[in-house]
Design a protein around this motif. Structure first.
Motif, PDB file in Angstrom:
ATOM      1  N   ARG A 180       0.838  -1.197   0.000  1.00 42.46           N
ATOM      2  CA  ARG A 180       0.000   0.000   0.000  1.00 42.46           C
ATOM      3  C   ARG A 180       0.871   1.244   0.000  1.00 42.46           C
ATOM      4  O   ARG A 180       1.977   1.243   0.555  1.00 42.46           O
ATOM      5  N   ASP A 181       0.370   2.278  -0.599  1.00 37.94           N
ATOM      6  CA  ASP A 181       1.130   3.525  -0.714  1.00 37.94           C
ATOM      7  C   ASP A 181       0.186   4.692  -0.455  1.00 37.94           C
ATOM      8  O   ASP A 181      -0.194   5.425  -1.364  1.00 37.94           O
ATOM      9  N   PRO A 182      -0.199   4.894   0.808  1.00 36.85           N
ATOM     10  CA  PRO A 182      -1.172   5.942   1.131  1.00 36.85           C
ATOM     11  C   PRO A 182      -0.583   7.342   1.001  1.00 36.85           C
ATOM     12  O   PRO A 182       0.630   7.533   1.073  1.00 36.85           O
ATOM     13  N   LYS A 183      -1.466   8.302   0.830  1.00 34.78           N
ATOM     14  CA  LYS A 183      -1.036   9.698   0.828  1.00 34.78           C
ATOM     15  C   LYS A 183      -0.700  10.110   2.256  1.00 34.78           C
ATOM     16  O   LYS A 183      -1.300   9.620   3.209  1.00 34.78           O
ATOM     17  N   ARG A 184       0.249  10.993   2.389  1.00 38.57           N
ATOM     18  CA  ARG A 184       0.651  11.464   3.700  1.00 38.57           C
ATOM     19  C   ARG A 184       0.629  12.987   3.746  1.00 38.57           C
ATOM     20  O   ARG A 184       0.871  13.648   2.723  1.00 38.57           O
ATOM     21  N   VAL A 185       0.334  13.538   4.911  1.00 38.62           N
ATOM     22  CA  VAL A 185       0.325  14.985   5.116  1.00 38.62           C
ATOM     23  C   VAL A 185       1.618  15.344   5.836  1.00 38.62           C
ATOM     24  O   VAL A 185       1.788  15.057   7.023  1.00 38.62           O
ATOM     25  N   THR A 186       2.541  15.950   5.134  1.00 42.36           N
ATOM     26  CA  THR A 186       3.881  16.192   5.659  1.00 42.36           C
ATOM     27  C   THR A 186       4.017  17.566   6.303  1.00 42.36           C
ATOM     28  O   THR A 186       3.725  18.579   5.664  1.00 42.36           O
ATOM     29  N   PRO A 187       4.469  17.615   7.571  1.00 45.41           N
ATOM     30  CA  PRO A 187       4.738  18.912   8.195  1.00 45.41           C
ATOM     31  C   PRO A 187       5.989  19.523   7.575  1.00 45.41           C
ATOM     32  O   PRO A 187       6.992  18.830   7.370  1.00 45.41           O
ATOM     33  N   VAL A 188       5.928  20.795   7.258  1.00 43.89           N
ATOM     34  CA  VAL A 188       7.048  21.463   6.600  1.00 43.89           C
ATOM     35  C   VAL A 188       7.469  22.688   7.412  1.00 43.89           C
ATOM     36  O   VAL A 188       6.670  23.575   7.658  1.00 43.89           O
ATOM     37  N   ARG A 189       8.696  22.704   7.851  1.00 45.74           N
ATOM     38  CA  ARG A 189       9.307  23.848   8.521  1.00 45.74           C
ATOM     39  C   ARG A 189      10.812  23.722   8.368  1.00 45.74           C
ATOM     40  O   ARG A 189      11.345  22.611   8.361  1.00 45.74           O
ATOM     41  N   GLU A 190      11.493  24.826   8.227  1.00 45.97           N
ATOM     42  CA  GLU A 190      12.941  24.799   8.052  1.00 45.97           C
ATOM     43  C   GLU A 190      13.611  24.014   9.172  1.00 45.97           C
ATOM     44  O   GLU A 190      13.379  24.254  10.352  1.00 45.97           O
ATOM     45  N   GLY A 191      14.414  23.043   8.802  1.00 43.94           N
ATOM     46  CA  GLY A 191      15.177  22.282   9.776  1.00 43.94           C
ATOM     47  C   GLY A 191      14.448  21.124  10.405  1.00 43.94           C
ATOM     48  O   GLY A 191      15.023  20.396  11.233  1.00 43.94           O
TER      49      GLY A 191
END
Length: 246
Positions: free
Chosen positions: A65-76
């Protein structure tokens, strides 16, 4: 007389199922197809055997399975490269083939069992500086010496700020195939897919000096979502730790 549902209702059910059931990665299509064909043969031989084959086909589908993911994005901010459990957090010298120095770094090891999603994702955005494959043994990935003795594939990511992160895919007792989809010189974003390991394994992350670990041993991780380290927070400094999702 049986009343059939309206076409609109059927389409709604199908749409709901498509949203709730994740698709599979392209690496798994041949495996699921073989499992399905074998299952048809088993049903022809015996209904009981057929249902066993059907269960194994469902497991194979779930494995790839290859579900969609919600990625947190912040420098570092670094996120987990794999689904699984944080096995160990120790100081260790990175594998020589990564060519990132002999000084010990904080190593976060994430163990994946055969029921975890095995698609690996980049822990941070940057340039792929190195891709290095090394043949080896197939010891239990739960063992600490698997980091040195097992077959593995490592990538080195250099962030825009110059930080160097090593990520190593390690084959396990059952895993016999490491897949890497990125090449040296490519740019990759946080949470983007870069490879997978088939049938149980481990992923090690070697953090740069000064990184603050945000996770503990025994904690469950979700690839592309769970924050594991912060490169911007230093002892004694207070910074904005909010992040957005992409």
């Amino acid at each position: 007389m049986v009343t059939l549902p309206e076409p609109a209702s059927l389409m709604s059910v199908v749409a709901s199922l498509r949203k709730s059931i994740p698709g599979i990665n392209r690496e798994g299509i041949p495996f699921v197809a073989v499992f399905g064909i074998v299952t048809l043969g088993l049903f022809w031989m015996s209904t009981s055997l057929g249902w066993i084959g059907f269960g194994l086909t469902i497991w194979c589908f779930a494995f790839f399975r290859d579900p969609k993911r919600v990625t947190p994005v912040r420098e570092g901010l670094l996120v987990a490269p794999a689904d699984g459990v944080v096995q160990r957090i120790v100081n260790a010298v990175p594998p020589r083939e990564l060519d990132i120095g002999d000084a010990p770094r904080t190593r976060v090891a994430i163990f994946m069992n055969v029921f975890n999603c095995h698609v690996n994702r980049a822990p941070i955005s940057g340039r792929i500086e190195r891709v290095a494959y090394k043949p080896g043994a197939f010891l239990n990935a739960d063992l600490d010496k698997a980091s040195e003795d097992n077959e593995r594939n490592g990538i080195v990511v250099k962030t825009p700020s110059g930080a160097i992160i090593g990520v190593v895919q390690i084959a396990g007792l059952v895993a016999r195939r490491i897949v890497c989809w990125v090449k040296e010189g490519e740019q990759i974003g946080t949470g983007e897919r870069f490879g997978m390991i088939r049938f149980g394994s481990r992923v090690d992350v070697y953090l740069p000096p000064g990184a603050r670990v945000l996770i503990g041993e025994g904690q469950t991780t979700t690839a592309g979502e769970t924050p594991i380290a912060d490169l911007t927070v230093q002892p004694g400094l207070v910074r904005d730790t909010t992040f957005r999702v992409s």
